[in-house]
Write a protein that holds these residues in place. Sequence first.
Motif: not given
Length: 392
Positions: A23-39, A43-51
């Motif tokens: 739902r967070h991703l759905h509410a914050h869509p970004e166009l092609s090559n502009q996906e900075r907040q998505t990235t 990254a934040t979620v993955l790092r929080a899980h030790g990756l």
Amino acid sequence: MSIASLVDDWLTTHRDEVIGWRRHLHAHPELSNQERQTTEFLATVLRAHGLEPVLFPTTGLMVDIGPDTDQRIAFRADIDALPITEVTGLECSSLNPGVAHACGHDVHTTIVLALACALADADLPHGVRMLFQPAEEIVDGGAEDVIAWGGLEGVSSIFAVHVEPKLRVGRIGVRTGAITSATDIIELEVHGPGGHSSRPHLSADVIYALGALATQLPALLSRRVDPRSGTVLVFGQVDAGYAPNAIPETGRITGTLRTADHTTWRTFEPLLRELIGQVLAPTGCSYELTYHRGVPPVLNDDVATSLLAAAGRSGDPQAVVEAPQSSGGEDFSWYLERVPGAMARLGCWSGEGDRQDLHQGDLVVDENAIFVGARLFAAVIDEYCAVPEQRA
């Protein structure tokens, strides 16, 4: 314990968290090559899980999980959205005006994100790579960039899903061979001297020429290519003229040319130039063709497709159905030009209300599809590791 069982237990425990990600991703869509907040979010979620994700030079990222094997199995998610206004009225509707996840990429991304987090602490028998690819929705696609950035280095097989709102949630559509089509864009500019509409014999009638192209070119093409190739030429835009009593000097017609056959795709441009010249010759008009080569068809490998189907049936013997061949384009095809793999259609219709369509502002996806997709990919890992020749 199998990987599928491990992931299933994790998904059950973290269900609300996973839905929150989507739902967070759905509410914050970004166009092609502009996906900075998505990235950044991924990254934040993955790092929080030790990756330890590796960010791509522009947007998007990848993360490796499990042993550092020579040949990893990869799962791809596309992270970009479309320039479409959402009209669903959902609480998590797009907060970015004129941009929406109307193709389900938020679901694809959440599937691969959940799989990565579920496997973060697992004792995997084989290395796995998660690819979060930018810019699937533009003509050339972001897959080639990901390949150039090393996304397929050390990868022996790759898998993906695409949501299908015509298919009930829980169903998985598979197909060997072409499941999507090559998609090219053609732009034709037609030129003539112009003139008064009372004296068409003294000019070259650009409007007439555009009409001839719109009607004759698709018909001629159908007689020059194998009808089994699924080739279709459709014009979507015509632009010419400025007054009802004047023949313009220039006009423009644009459209898409699609085929499910890879060999046919390679022959399109010279054949099209030949046919355009033949159609326009009697009109006295000249032309300029701009040919934008897009993506090849997604050609699912037969072994990988069988593996995907077996993974789908492992959770539900009735889950797997045959997917129809689509005339839509998908840049997942670029990965399959280099390594074997397969894409499946993932049912996302709740069973209630009308079946909707992709690339529409009213698309609503049943979020249960996220968990079906993540379990499917987990079962793919089990199937992949169970068959030695898959890892050769």
